[in-house]
Design an enzyme around this catalytic site. Sequence first.
Site, PDB file in Angstrom:
ATOM      1  N   LYS A  22     -10.388  -5.166  -5.558  1.00  0.00           N
ATOM      2  CA  LYS A  22     -11.004  -3.894  -6.111  1.00  0.00           C
ATOM      3  C   LYS A  22     -10.054  -3.014  -6.777  1.00  0.00           C
ATOM      4  O   LYS A  22     -10.136  -2.465  -7.973  1.00  0.00           O
ATOM      5  CB  LYS A  22     -11.614  -3.376  -4.986  1.00  0.00           C
ATOM      6  N   LYS A  51      -3.679 -11.526  -6.969  1.00  0.00           N
ATOM      7  CA  LYS A  51      -5.020 -12.073  -6.417  1.00  0.00           C
ATOM      8  C   LYS A  51      -6.246 -10.908  -6.775  1.00  0.00           C
ATOM      9  O   LYS A  51      -5.867  -9.721  -7.275  1.00  0.00           O
ATOM     10  CB  LYS A  51      -5.096 -11.924  -4.942  1.00  0.00           C
ATOM     11  N   LYS A  91       1.083  -1.196  -0.132  1.00  0.00           N
ATOM     12  CA  LYS A  91      -0.019  -0.004   0.012  1.00  0.00           C
ATOM     13  C   LYS A  91       0.849   1.159  -0.065  1.00  0.00           C
ATOM     14  O   LYS A  91       0.507   2.234  -0.576  1.00  0.00           O
ATOM     15  CB  LYS A  91      -0.883   0.095   1.046  1.00  0.00           C
TER      16      LYS A  91
HETATM   17  P1  TYM Z   1     -10.723  -6.925   2.843  1.00  0.00           P
HETATM   18  O1  TYM Z   1     -11.996  -5.961   3.011  1.00  0.00           O
HETATM   19  O2  TYM Z   1      -9.708  -6.429   1.869  1.00  0.00           O
HETATM   20  O3  TYM Z   1     -11.210  -8.481   2.529  1.00  0.00           O
HETATM   21  C1  TYM Z   1     -12.323  -8.936   3.154  1.00  0.00           C
HETATM   22  C2  TYM Z   1     -11.966 -10.536   3.138  1.00  0.00           C
HETATM   23  O4  TYM Z   1     -11.708 -10.990   1.685  1.00  0.00           O
HETATM   24  C3  TYM Z   1     -10.709 -11.823   1.699  1.00  0.00           C
HETATM   25  N1  TYM Z   1     -10.246 -11.713   0.280  1.00  0.00           N
HETATM   26  C4  TYM Z   1      -9.735 -12.512  -0.361  1.00  0.00           C
HETATM   27  N2  TYM Z   1      -9.875 -14.045  -0.170  1.00  0.00           N
HETATM   28  C5  TYM Z   1      -9.504 -14.627  -1.254  1.00  0.00           C
HETATM   29  N3  TYM Z   1      -9.105 -14.380  -2.605  1.00  0.00           N
HETATM   30  C6  TYM Z   1      -9.030 -13.073  -2.641  1.00  0.00           C
HETATM   31  N4  TYM Z   1      -8.488 -12.663  -3.882  1.00  0.00           N
HETATM   32  C7  TYM Z   1      -9.373 -12.112  -1.708  1.00  0.00           C
HETATM   33  N5  TYM Z   1      -9.328 -10.715  -1.563  1.00  0.00           N
HETATM   34  C8  TYM Z   1      -9.720 -10.501  -0.218  1.00  0.00           C
HETATM   35  C9  TYM Z   1      -9.684 -11.172   2.697  1.00  0.00           C
HETATM   36  O5  TYM Z   1      -8.603 -12.018   3.046  1.00  0.00           O
HETATM   37  C10 TYM Z   1     -10.641 -10.817   3.776  1.00  0.00           C
HETATM   38  O6  TYM Z   1     -10.885 -11.893   4.848  1.00  0.00           O
HETATM   39  N6  TYM Z   1      -8.053  -5.918   6.900  1.00  0.00           N
HETATM   40  C11 TYM Z   1      -9.233  -6.858   6.253  1.00  0.00           C
HETATM   41  C12 TYM Z   1     -10.425  -6.277   7.036  1.00  0.00           C
HETATM   42  C13 TYM Z   1     -10.185  -6.446   8.678  1.00  0.00           C
HETATM   43  C14 TYM Z   1     -10.227  -7.570   9.461  1.00  0.00           C
HETATM   44  C15 TYM Z   1     -10.133  -7.260  10.578  1.00  0.00           C
HETATM   45  C16 TYM Z   1     -10.294  -8.876   9.101  1.00  0.00           C
HETATM   46  C17 TYM Z   1     -10.316  -5.411   9.624  1.00  0.00           C
HETATM   47  N7  TYM Z   1     -10.395  -5.820  10.744  1.00  0.00           N
HETATM   48  C18 TYM Z   1     -10.457  -8.115  11.721  1.00  0.00           C
HETATM   49  C19 TYM Z   1     -10.334  -9.911  10.173  1.00  0.00           C
HETATM   50  C20 TYM Z   1     -10.281  -9.388  11.488  1.00  0.00           C
HETATM   51  C21 TYM Z   1      -9.388  -6.392   5.041  1.00  0.00           C
HETATM   52  O7  TYM Z   1      -9.052  -5.597   4.411  1.00  0.00           O
HETATM   53  O8  TYM Z   1     -10.349  -7.087   4.271  1.00  0.00           O
END
Ligand code: TYM
Length: 326
Positions: free
Chosen positions: A194, A191, A111
């Site tokens: 968005k 991967k 990032k």
């Molecule tokens: P975020 O919003 O980027 O993504 C949400 C969830 O989707 C999963 N994910 C994927 N899994 C498989 N293949 C992909 N291409 C893919 N892209 C996204 C992510 O692994 C995630 O589980 N930091 C986290 C949000 C968060 C969080 C937390 C998660 C904030 N606090 C506490 C767990 C516990 C995030 O950015 O998710």
Amino acid sequence: MKRIFSGIQPTGEIHLGNYVGAIRNWVYLQDEYDCVFSVVDYHAITIEYPVEEMAKRTLETGLILLACGLSPEKSKIFVQSHVPEHTELAWIFNTVTPIGEVERMTQFKDKAKQHRANINMGLMGYPVLQSADILLYKAGYVPVGEDQVQHIELSREVARKFNARFGDVFPEPQEILSMAPRILGVDGQAKMSKSLGNFIGVLEEEAGIWEKLRTAVTDVNRVHRTDPGDPNICNIYTIHRAFSDNSMLIEIDKGCTSAGIGCIDCKKMLFENLKKELTPIREKARELAANTDYVKDVLHQGAGACRKIADVTMEEVRRVLGLYRT
Ligand code: TYM
């Protein structure tokens, strides 16, 4: 009952990676665990974002979670900023988190590269806030995609550091990975995400989904229909694995490696399975969009229930920190 916490950023558009990497697993897990799921808006503000869209995207993300099958009867579903204790605990965790640990997070490095003009403290503290999200509820399990595993490791480190200094308050959370923890994008490069624009949205119309699938990169060595392919290096196959049953996977494996089927045949099979799973979600989302008061109410109730748990944890935390109380 064992507690789960997980979160998703309010991007407003949930893609197949989010769905099979996390959300679909949450839907299964809510029958067996005490679940807390959050739309993490305070995480989303660590990069530039359209301010006038944030509220709408947050509500939309809540709506999609419900459309995908999360149930307010089984899980607490809420917006992170409605429970201010998340940021309070994050501040406290800042004081036990070694800077070196957050600097080496791959997501922070990525990032920081993508947002060179705005490498702010929040971007660096992102996984500390994530640790606070989980530990505020003393959750022992965190269902996420593979890209979040390093952050969950950090939350264990934060819990250990805190406990070593102030007493045994927090558990060390474990990640739970789904059967498809890393879905690749339609560009076949990285991967699905968005920000890379290589995604298929869960609520996308069928024609749009097919257009993205049809033109998606597959095994690049398979130039002609007669060339045999290798499913193990094909991004379409990573999606197939999440949506198709074993017999179809075997059929594709055989067909691809022998050049018995072409990539378009393979994509058509996937498209049929995607339609089966996504059509009811899209219909449910349409219903909910006509009744956003219900969605707002679910998020409101969820925040109320979460604040109660947060309050108890924070009282304990302030006490062990030795803060002056009246
Ligand atoms: P975020 O919003 O980027 O993504 C949400 C969830 O989707 C999963 N994910 C994927 N899994 C498989 N293949 C992909 N291409 C893919 N892209 C996204 C992510 O692994 C995630 O589980 N930091 C986290 C949000 C968060 C969080 C937390 C998660 C904030 N606090 C506490 C767990 C516990 C995030 O950015 O998710």
